[in-house]
Design a protein around this motif. Structure first.
Motif, PDB file in Angstrom:
ATOM      1  N   GLU A 100      -3.856  12.910 -10.914  1.00  0.00           N
ATOM      2  CA  GLU A 100      -4.683  13.397 -12.022  1.00  0.00           C
ATOM      3  C   GLU A 100      -6.134  13.386 -11.574  1.00  0.00           C
ATOM      4  OE1 GLU A 100      -3.955  10.767 -15.258  1.00  0.00           O
ATOM      5  OE2 GLU A 100      -1.850  11.333 -15.473  1.00  0.00           O
ATOM      6  N   ARG A 101      -6.798  14.507 -11.777  1.00  0.00           N
ATOM      7  CA  ARG A 101      -8.213  14.596 -11.413  1.00  0.00           C
ATOM      8  C   ARG A 101      -9.042  14.920 -12.639  1.00  0.00           C
ATOM      9  NH1 ARG A 101      -5.493  16.057  -6.621  1.00  0.00           N
ATOM     10  NH2 ARG A 101      -6.282  14.809  -4.840  1.00  0.00           N
ATOM     11  N   PHE A 102     -10.323  14.614 -12.547  1.00  0.00           N
ATOM     12  CA  PHE A 102     -11.219  14.711 -13.693  1.00  0.00           C
ATOM     13  C   PHE A 102     -11.337  16.138 -14.230  1.00  0.00           C
ATOM     14  CE2 PHE A 102     -15.522  15.541 -15.319  1.00  0.00           C
ATOM     15  CZ  PHE A 102     -15.516  14.684 -16.416  1.00  0.00           C
ATOM     16  N   GLU A 103     -11.314  16.240 -15.532  1.00  0.00           N
ATOM     17  CA  GLU A 103     -11.598  17.495 -16.228  1.00  0.00           C
ATOM     18  C   GLU A 103     -12.617  17.216 -17.318  1.00  0.00           C
ATOM     19  OE1 GLU A 103      -8.034  19.248 -17.693  1.00  0.00           O
ATOM     20  OE2 GLU A 103      -7.043  19.315 -15.736  1.00  0.00           O
ATOM     21  N   ALA A 104     -13.524  18.136 -17.503  1.00  0.00           N
ATOM     22  CA  ALA A 104     -14.595  17.944 -18.487  1.00  0.00           C
ATOM     23  C   ALA A 104     -14.018  17.673 -19.869  1.00  0.00           C
ATOM     24  CB  ALA A 104     -15.497  19.170 -18.523  1.00  0.00           C
ATOM     25  N   GLY A 105     -14.605  16.724 -20.561  1.00  0.00           N
ATOM     26  CA  GLY A 105     -14.226  16.439 -21.936  1.00  0.00           C
ATOM     27  C   GLY A 105     -13.165  15.379 -22.101  1.00  0.00           C
ATOM     28  N   GLN A 106     -12.515  14.953 -21.019  1.00  0.00           N
ATOM     29  CA  GLN A 106     -11.461  13.956 -21.174  1.00  0.00           C
ATOM     30  C   GLN A 106     -12.054  12.557 -21.273  1.00  0.00           C
ATOM     31  OE1 GLN A 106     -10.409  13.679 -16.382  1.00  0.00           O
ATOM     32  NE2 GLN A 106      -8.841  14.200 -17.819  1.00  0.00           N
ATOM     33  N   SER A 129     -11.297   5.981 -14.145  1.00  0.00           N
ATOM     34  CA  SER A 129     -11.160   7.392 -14.511  1.00  0.00           C
ATOM     35  C   SER A 129     -10.482   8.195 -13.406  1.00  0.00           C
ATOM     36  CB  SER A 129     -12.545   7.991 -14.791  1.00  0.00           C
ATOM     37  OG  SER A 129     -13.194   8.305 -13.566  1.00  0.00           O
ATOM     38  N   PRO A 130     -10.061   9.427 -13.703  1.00  0.00           N
ATOM     39  CA  PRO A 130      -9.487  10.297 -12.660  1.00  0.00           C
ATOM     40  C   PRO A 130     -10.485  10.693 -11.578  1.00  0.00           C
ATOM     41  CG  PRO A 130      -8.853  11.055 -14.866  1.00  0.00           C
ATOM     42  CD  PRO A 130      -9.921  10.023 -15.052  1.00  0.00           C
ATOM     43  N   ARG A 131     -11.767  10.397 -11.744  1.00  0.00           N
ATOM     44  CA  ARG A 131     -12.742  10.701 -10.703  1.00  0.00           C
ATOM     45  C   ARG A 131     -12.413   9.964  -9.400  1.00  0.00           C
ATOM     46  NH1 ARG A 131     -17.772  12.720 -13.173  1.00  0.00           N
ATOM     47  NH2 ARG A 131     -17.650  12.501 -15.439  1.00  0.00           N
ATOM     48  N   SER A 132     -11.753   8.823  -9.502  1.00  0.00           N
ATOM     49  CA  SER A 132     -11.438   8.008  -8.322  1.00  0.00           C
ATOM     50  C   SER A 132     -10.001   8.211  -7.857  1.00  0.00           C
ATOM     51  CB  SER A 132     -11.683   6.524  -8.639  1.00  0.00           C
ATOM     52  OG  SER A 132     -10.873   6.102  -9.727  1.00  0.00           O
ATOM     53  N   ALA A 133      -9.474   9.407  -8.044  1.00  0.00           N
ATOM     54  CA  ALA A 133      -8.051   9.679  -7.813  1.00  0.00           C
ATOM     55  C   ALA A 133      -7.565   9.281  -6.427  1.00  0.00           C
ATOM     56  CB  ALA A 133      -7.772  11.167  -8.060  1.00  0.00           C
ATOM     57  N   TYR A 134      -8.370   9.491  -5.386  1.00  0.00           N
ATOM     58  CA  TYR A 134      -7.909   9.283  -4.015  1.00  0.00           C
ATOM     59  C   TYR A 134      -8.580   8.070  -3.368  1.00  0.00           C
ATOM     60  CZ  TYR A 134      -5.713  11.033   0.303  1.00  0.00           C
ATOM     61  OH  TYR A 134      -4.915  11.202   1.421  1.00  0.00           O
ATOM     62  N   PRO A 180     -14.014   9.495   4.393  1.00  0.00           N
ATOM     63  CA  PRO A 180     -12.812  10.254   4.022  1.00  0.00           C
ATOM     64  C   PRO A 180     -11.683  10.043   5.026  1.00  0.00           C
ATOM     65  CG  PRO A 180     -14.779  11.634   3.947  1.00  0.00           C
ATOM     66  CD  PRO A 180     -15.154  10.369   4.668  1.00  0.00           C
ATOM     67  N   GLY A 181     -10.463  10.159   4.506  1.00  0.00           N
ATOM     68  CA  GLY A 181      -9.283  10.177   5.357  1.00  0.00           C
ATOM     69  C   GLY A 181      -8.828  11.606   5.541  1.00  0.00           C
ATOM     70  N   PHE A 182      -7.535  11.860   5.320  1.00  0.00           N
ATOM     71  CA  PHE A 182      -7.007  13.220   5.472  1.00  0.00           C
ATOM     72  C   PHE A 182      -7.339  14.013   4.209  1.00  0.00           C
ATOM     73  CE2 PHE A 182      -4.115  16.713   5.312  1.00  0.00           C
ATOM     74  CZ  PHE A 182      -3.919  17.082   6.628  1.00  0.00           C
ATOM     75  N   ILE A 183      -8.244  14.962   4.350  1.00  0.00           N
ATOM     76  CA  ILE A 183      -8.673  15.811   3.236  1.00  0.00           C
ATOM     77  C   ILE A 183      -8.244  17.246   3.531  1.00  0.00           C
ATOM     78  CG2 ILE A 183     -10.621  16.598   1.838  1.00  0.00           C
ATOM     79  CD1 ILE A 183     -10.122  13.590   1.631  1.00  0.00           C
ATOM     80  N   GLN A 220      -8.303  15.949  -1.737  1.00  0.00           N
ATOM     81  CA  GLN A 220      -8.976  17.228  -1.932  1.00  0.00           C
ATOM     82  C   GLN A 220     -10.486  17.033  -1.725  1.00  0.00           C
ATOM     83  OE1 GLN A 220      -7.391  20.130  -2.450  1.00  0.00           O
ATOM     84  NE2 GLN A 220      -5.410  19.078  -2.423  1.00  0.00           N
ATOM     85  N   PRO A 221     -11.199  18.099  -1.338  1.00  0.00           N
ATOM     86  CA  PRO A 221     -12.658  17.955  -1.192  1.00  0.00           C
ATOM     87  C   PRO A 221     -13.328  17.349  -2.426  1.00  0.00           C
ATOM     88  CG  PRO A 221     -11.952  20.036  -0.241  1.00  0.00           C
ATOM     89  CD  PRO A 221     -10.732  19.436  -0.902  1.00  0.00           C
ATOM     90  N   VAL A 222     -12.799  17.657  -3.608  1.00  0.00           N
ATOM     91  CA  VAL A 222     -13.413  17.127  -4.823  1.00  0.00           C
ATOM     92  C   VAL A 222     -13.312  15.610  -4.892  1.00  0.00           C
ATOM     93  CG1 VAL A 222     -11.355  17.281  -6.312  1.00  0.00           C
ATOM     94  CG2 VAL A 222     -13.636  17.509  -7.314  1.00  0.00           C
ATOM     95  N   ASP A 223     -12.320  15.011  -4.232  1.00  0.00           N
ATOM     96  CA  ASP A 223     -12.203  13.548  -4.233  1.00  0.00           C
ATOM     97  C   ASP A 223     -13.390  12.905  -3.515  1.00  0.00           C
ATOM     98  OD1 ASP A 223      -9.697  13.664  -5.541  1.00  0.00           O
ATOM     99  OD2 ASP A 223      -8.686  14.008  -3.639  1.00  0.00           O
TER     100      ASP A 223
END
Length: 466
Positions: A30-36, A198-203, A402-405, A432-435
Motif C-alpha cells: 500500500e502506498r500513499f494516496e492524497a486524502g487518506q 503511514s503508507p509513505r514508508s511502504a518499502y 536504496p536497495g533494488f528499485i 518503486q522510485p516513489v518509495d
C-alpha cells in the motif's frame, strides 16, 4: 518496470499455484494516496516497566485522529485516552485476541531489566497474528548510550535484534522499525510516527532511527509540510530524481530541478510540469559548485538539497581503467562535497536547511564489480556522519540507501540477477522510485526534526548488509 511474478502470484490462479508449490507470495504494498488517514485501522498500544512516552503518544495519536486500543501490558492508557477525549479501550480482556490491527506501537522506554522485557514478548506474541497486511510495527526505546544503568542499556540495545528479527518474520508487507527517543526529544515524536505508521514508508523496514532534541517548529500543515520551501534536486530529469521532485512539489515545495545539459529537454519538461525551475549543469564540472551556490543566493537561499545525481561504471577492479574510477567518484562523491562546501561557505542555505544524500546498499554491503560505486556510496555515508555535527545549529544532513528499485537501470539487469534482487528482502519485491522519494520528503520536512547524521535504508529490509 512491472514485476510479472508479483502480479501472477496475486492472481486467482497464481495464488492457488503458489500455495500448492510452496512458492512465496509477495503482498502488493500500500502506498500513499492524497486524502487518506495516517493509519487506517486500530493501533494497539503496548508498554512494559515504567513507560515514559505515553503522554507524547497520546498527543500524537489525538492529532492524527488515530483509533487506539490498549494491550494488557500497558497500564492506564484507556483512562488517559478517554480523559483527553480520545476514544480507546482494551484490545482483549481474556486469552483470546481482539480485533484486527493496522499497527502496533510499543513503548519500551520503561524496560530497565531483562525480566521486564517479557512484556515485549507478551505483547507481540498476542498481537502479531492480528496484524493486517501492510501493517506497521513501531518499537520506541531510549538510546542505550544515554541509559544511566548498565542493565537498562543492555535491554535497550537488545531491542535492535528483536526488531530486525520480527521484521523478517511478519511478512505480508508489514514494516517494523525501532525509534530511539533521546530524553528531551519526546515532543518531536509525532512527525516520525506520521511517517512510519503511514503508507509513505511502504518499502522501509528493519530500520533503527534516533531522535535527538532539535529546536525547530513542527509543520503548520501536515498535508503540505514543505510549503514555501525551496529545494534543489540533482539528477531530476528522470527516474528516481523525477519522482523525488514530484513528491516534493506535491508536499508544497518549490523545486529547482538540476541535471546535465544533455538531458535539457526532459529536465525542462519535469520542471514545467511541477511549476519549478530547471538548472542544466554538469555537477562534475569544477565550476558547478560555485554556479549552484550563486543560483541559491539568487533565490534568497535554499531550504533543502537532495544529492540524487549518480552514475554506475561497473567493472571488476582488475579490469577497471582509471577513467571509470575517476569519473564515477567525481560525480557520486566529490561533487556532493564541493556543492555542500560552496553552499555553506557562501551562506546560500536557510538557517533550518536540510540536506539529503542518496547512498546505496552497495555502499553498506559492497557488490561484485562495483568497487568504485561502493567506495563512492560508502563515502556518501561518511560525508553525512562527518558533516552532521559540524553543520550550523538548526541544520541537518541525512542519507537514504536504496536497495533494488524498479527503474530503467534495474530493468537492464539480467533476469536471474534481477529476480534475486527483487526477492532477497523481507517484502519479497522491488521498491518503486516513489518509495525513495517519500523517505527523502520526510527527511527534508520539519516532520523529521531530531533526525540528523543518519542513514535510512529504503530496501524492504534487504538481506544484503543486514
Amino acid at each position: 518496470m512491472s514485476d510479472a511474478y508479483l502480479n501472477f502470484a496475486n492472481s486467482a490462479f497464481g495464488a492457488r499455484l503458489a500455495g500448492m508449490l510452496g512458492l512465496p507470495r509477495p503482498v502488493p504494498l500500500e502506498r500513499f494516496e492524497a486524502g487518506q488517514p495516517v493509519v487506517a485501522g486500530d493501533v494497539l498500544v503496548g508498554a512494559g516497566g515504567t513507560p515514559e512516552l505515553l503522554p507524547a503518544l497520546l498527543a500524537a495519536f489525538r492529532a492524527m485522529r488515530a483509533a487506539t486500543v490498549a494491550h494488557r501490558s500497558v497500564q492506564g492508557w484507556t483512562a488517559m485516552a478517554n480523559q483527553a477525549g480520545l476514544m480507546s479501550g482494551l484490545w482483549s480482556t481474556g486469552e483470546q485476541p481482539g480485533g484486527p490491527l493496522k499497527a502496533v506501537v510499543f513503548d519500551a522506554t520503561g524496560l530497565a531489566t531483562v525480566a521486564q522485557a517479557e512484556a515485549l514478548y507478551q505483547c507481540f506474541h498476542d498481537a502479531v497474528r492480528s496484524l493486517q497486511s501492510c501493517g506497521r510495527v513501531l518499537v520506541l526505546g531510549r538510546p542505550p548510550e544515554a541509559c544511566p544503568v548498565a542493565e537498562q542499556a543492555t535491554v535497550q540495545r537488545a531491542l535492535e535484534g528483536f526488531v530486525k528479527s520480527l521484521a523478517k518474520e511478519v511478512k505480508r508487507g508489514i514494516a517494523v522499525q525501532l525509534v530511539y527517543v533521546a530524553p528531551g526529544a519526546e515532543a518531536q515524536l509525532e512527525g516520525t510516527l506520521r511517517f512510519f505508521l503511514s503508507p509513505r514508508s511502504a518499502y522501509v523496514s528493519g530500520q533503527v532511527v534516533r531522535l535527538a532534541p532539535f529546536e525547530a517548529p513542527a509543520p503548520s500543515d501536515w498535508v503540505q509540510p514543505l510549503a514555501g520551501k525551496k529545494i534543489l534536486v540533482t539528477g531530476a530529469a528522470r527516474g528516481i530524481g523525477a519522482a523525488i521532485a514530484e513528491t516534493l512539489a506535491r508536499d508544497g515545495a518549490q523545486v529547482v530541478c538540476l541535471d546535465v545539459p544533455q538531458a535539457q529537454d526532459a529536465l525542462q519538461a519535469v520542471a514545467e510540469r511541477l511549476q519549478g525551475r530547471a538548472l542544466a549543469l554538469d555537477i562534475a564540472d569544477p565550476a558547478a559548485a560555485g554556479q549552484i551556490a550563486q543560483a541559491a543566493l539568487a533565490d534568497g537561499g535554499w531550504d533543502g538539497v537532495v544529492h540524487n545525481a549518480g552514475i554506475t561504471r561497473d567493472k571488476t577492479i582488475a579490469k577497471m581503467p582509471p577513467h571509470l574510477w575517476q569519473t564515477l567518484v567525481q560525480v557520486n562523491l566529490v561533487a556532493q562535497q564541493a556543492i555542500n562546501q560552496a553552499l555553506l561557505e557562501r551562506g546560500a542555505l536557510q538557517p533550518q536547511a536540510r540536506l539529503v544524500c542518496v547512498s546505496s546498499i552497495s555502499g553498506i554491503a559492497g557488490n561484485l564489480g562495483q568497487t568504485n560505486y561502493a567506495f563512492s556510496k560508502a563515502g556518501v555515508i561518511g560525508l553525512v556522519h562527518s558533516q552532521a555535527p559540524r553543520l550550523p545549529r538548526g541544520m541537518a544532513i541525512n542519507a537514504v540507501a536504496p536497495g533494488f528499485i524498479e527503474t530503467q537501470m534495474t530493468a537492464a539487469i539480467p533476469l536471474a540477477i534481477r529476480e534475486a534482487g527483487r526477492r532477497m528482502n523481507s517484502m519479497g519485491q522491488g521498491g518503486q522510485p516513489v518509495d525513495v522519494a517519500e523517505t527523502i520528503a520526510w527527511l527534508l520536512s520539519p516532520a523529521s526534526q531530531g533526525v540528523n547524521g543518519q542513514v535510512v535504508r529504503v530496501c524492504g529490509q534487504s538481506l544484503l548488509g543486514a
